[in-house]
Design a protein around this motif. Structure first.
Motif: not given
Length: 175
Positions: A89-107
């Motif tokens: 399974t996932l090991r890092s925030i980097g893997q989360v960023a690569k796999l996620q389909t939910i868009r971030d909101n940095d507004e």
């Protein structure tokens, strides 16, 4: 010596399963995307919890805190299910960023009603992805993962409903 292939799993981590290798790989891949999305949705919900403002602040602040806790509670179960299938399974925030389909909101600022609507859409997206993964589980007779997903789909639909109702109230002229 060359680096181990990413699809090659260490013998020490190769949990036995009666599912075919192909089924376990497909289901685990779908679960890892759901896991990445759960982390992304958790952080977005926390972000909005921390930054909500306005006349319904107290109610929204508490609801978003409750929802983020519920989302976070799914992460360990999803990751452990992947391991039960003998996958990694996932090991890092980097893997989360690569796999996620939910868009971030940095507004810098998001109006409360927009926060609720965005989270409602994200939860709808999660429910649809879970249904797709459930179908994959059904196709491969993985009732363990399917049962887990059924519970998570119901919880996700509940969050969607609450966000919908709360966003409607914010948009009305009711006192």
């Amino acid at each position: 010596m060359s680096k181990a292939r990413p699809d090659k799993i260490s013998h020490d981590l190769d949990t036995p399963t009666d599912l075919s290798k192909a089924a376990a790989e497909k289901i685990s891949a779908a679960l890892n995307v759901l896991l990445a999305d759960a982390f992304a949705l958790y952080l977005k919900t926390k972000n909005f919890h921390w930054h909500v403002s306005g006349r319904h602040f107290h109610d929204y602040h508490l609801m978003l805190d409750e929802q983020s806790d519920a989302i976070f509670a799914t992460t360990d179960q999803l990751a452990e299910r992947v391991r039960k299938l003998g996958a990694i399974t996932l090991r890092s925030i980097g893997q989360v960023a690569k796999l996620q389909t939910i868009r971030d909101n940095d507004e810098d600022y998001v109006p409360p009603r927009e926060m609720l609507r965005e989270l409602m859409e994200d939860n709808k997206h999660m429910a649809a992805a879970m249904r797709k993964a459930h179908k994959l589980c059904d196709d491969h007779e993985d009732s363990g993962t399917a049962g887990l997903l059924e519970t998570f789909i119901d919880e996700t639909e509940r969050r969607t409903w609450f966000l919908f109702e709360a966003s409607r109230q914010e948009g009305s002229n009711a006192a």
